[in-house]
Scaffold this motif. Structure first.
Motif, mmCIF file in Angstrom:
data_model
loop_
_atom_site.group_PDB
_atom_site.id
_atom_site.type_symbol
_atom_site.label_atom_id
_atom_site.label_comp_id
_atom_site.label_asym_id
_atom_site.label_seq_id
_atom_site.Cartn_x
_atom_site.Cartn_y
_atom_site.Cartn_z
ATOM 1 N N UNK A 1 33.835 43.043 37.959
ATOM 2 C CA UNK A 1 33.610 42.124 36.862
ATOM 3 C C UNK A 1 32.135 42.014 36.524
ATOM 4 N N UNK A 2 31.301 41.935 37.554
ATOM 5 C CA UNK A 2 29.856 41.865 37.338
ATOM 6 C C UNK A 2 29.365 43.111 36.619
ATOM 7 N N UNK A 3 29.840 44.274 37.055
ATOM 8 C CA UNK A 3 29.419 45.523 36.435
ATOM 9 C C UNK A 3 29.859 45.573 34.986
ATOM 10 N N UNK A 4 31.067 45.069 34.710
ATOM 11 C CA UNK A 4 31.598 45.083 33.351
ATOM 12 C C UNK A 4 30.746 44.217 32.434
ATOM 13 N N UNK A 5 30.407 43.014 32.899
ATOM 14 C CA UNK A 5 29.563 42.127 32.101
ATOM 15 C C UNK A 5 28.199 42.748 31.891
ATOM 16 N N UNK A 189 41.072 36.919 35.634
ATOM 17 C CA UNK A 189 41.347 37.818 36.758
ATOM 18 C C UNK A 189 41.219 37.112 38.099
ATOM 19 N N UNK A 190 40.720 35.882 38.063
ATOM 20 C CA UNK A 190 40.624 35.064 39.278
ATOM 21 C C UNK A 190 41.499 33.816 39.168
ATOM 22 N N UNK A 191 42.644 33.992 38.495
ATOM 23 C CA UNK A 191 43.664 32.936 38.396
ATOM 24 C C UNK A 191 43.119 31.630 37.816
ATOM 25 N N UNK A 192 42.241 31.764 36.832
ATOM 26 C CA UNK A 192 41.728 30.588 36.150
ATOM 27 C C UNK A 192 40.645 29.832 36.889
ATOM 28 N N UNK A 193 40.123 30.404 37.959
ATOM 29 C CA UNK A 193 39.094 29.735 38.769
ATOM 30 C C UNK A 193 37.727 29.947 38.115
ATOM 31 N N UNK A 198 30.877 31.383 37.790
ATOM 32 C CA UNK A 198 29.572 30.920 38.262
ATOM 33 C C UNK A 198 29.008 31.887 39.303
ATOM 34 N N UNK A 199 29.864 32.328 40.202
ATOM 35 C CA UNK A 199 29.434 33.268 41.243
ATOM 36 C C UNK A 199 28.986 34.588 40.624
#
Length: 207
Positions: A1-5, A189-193, A198-199
């Motif tokens: 996810x970080x890489x995608x952003x 992708x993190x079930x709405x968390x 933030x992480x």
């Protein structure tokens, strides 16, 4: 996810950096024009001046960050990119997100400044959509390596004396909307968390 952003933001700011190199008349004061078209010309001129001077990368990063804080509606963009998830945040979470998003935005904004040579930009026109928004239309001219690119700046004019950039639209693609979709993808992708977003932002900031 970080890489995608990160990849999406790189695409965003490649175009921004192209635009920043384009004008030749420097802004000689800290005040920017209230006319949206002239406002865009002044900030890209200021950015060019910062980038062409023989200064350290740290100095350029600092000055460009200071400029972005004055000319971009970072808070508004941050709210927009959360979409409906914004309603789920407590006041403390919203404060945390705002701090993280500003750091994330500024790091993205200044991370690839030296990678590109000087292109040619023509600012074509300004179209007033309503009292709150004006679209400034421009074009990145083609050269032997790159095709022509249409660029529209979405300028927020709710305060007519202090316009702010809210979005760039590159060949019809809203970059703020793209970022909103990226953030939603992380959360979904993190079930709405939302804390996972933030992480992800903090990880990018710490890189």
């Amino acid at each position: 996810n970080l890489k995608k952003i990160s990849n999406m933001k790189k695409k965003f700011f490649i175009i921004v950096f192209f635009v920043f190199f384009s004008f030749i008349t420097p802004n000689k004061s800290n005040a920017y024009s209230s006319d949206p078209k002239q406002f865009i010309a002044e900030i890209v001129s200021e950015a060019k001046k910062i980038l062409v001077e023989t200064n350290s990368q740290e100095f350029k990063t600092q000055k460009l960050s200071e400029m972005a804080l004055k000319t971009v509606d970072i808070k508004g963009i941050g709210y927009y990119t959360l979409g409906n998830y914004r309603k789920q945040l407590s006041d403390d979470q919203m404060k945390t997100y705002s701090v993280l998003f500003e750091k994330y935005f500024l790091k993205s904004f200044t991370s690839r400044l030296t990678d590109y040579s000087e292109p040619k930009i023509d600012v074509l026109s300004a179209e007033i959509l309503n009292a709150k928004y004006t679209i400034v239309k421009s074009v990145l001219l083609a050269d032997d390596k790159k095709p022509e690119v249409k660029i529209e700046w979405r300028v927020y004019t709710k305060n007519p004396d202090k316009p702010l950039i809210r979005d760039l639209i590159i060949e019809g693609l809203s970059l703020a909307r793209t970022q909103k979709e990226e953030f939603a993808s992380v959360i979904e992708s993190n079930n709405g968390d939302i804390s996972k977003l933030f992480i992800t932002l903090q990880e990018f900031i710490n890189k």
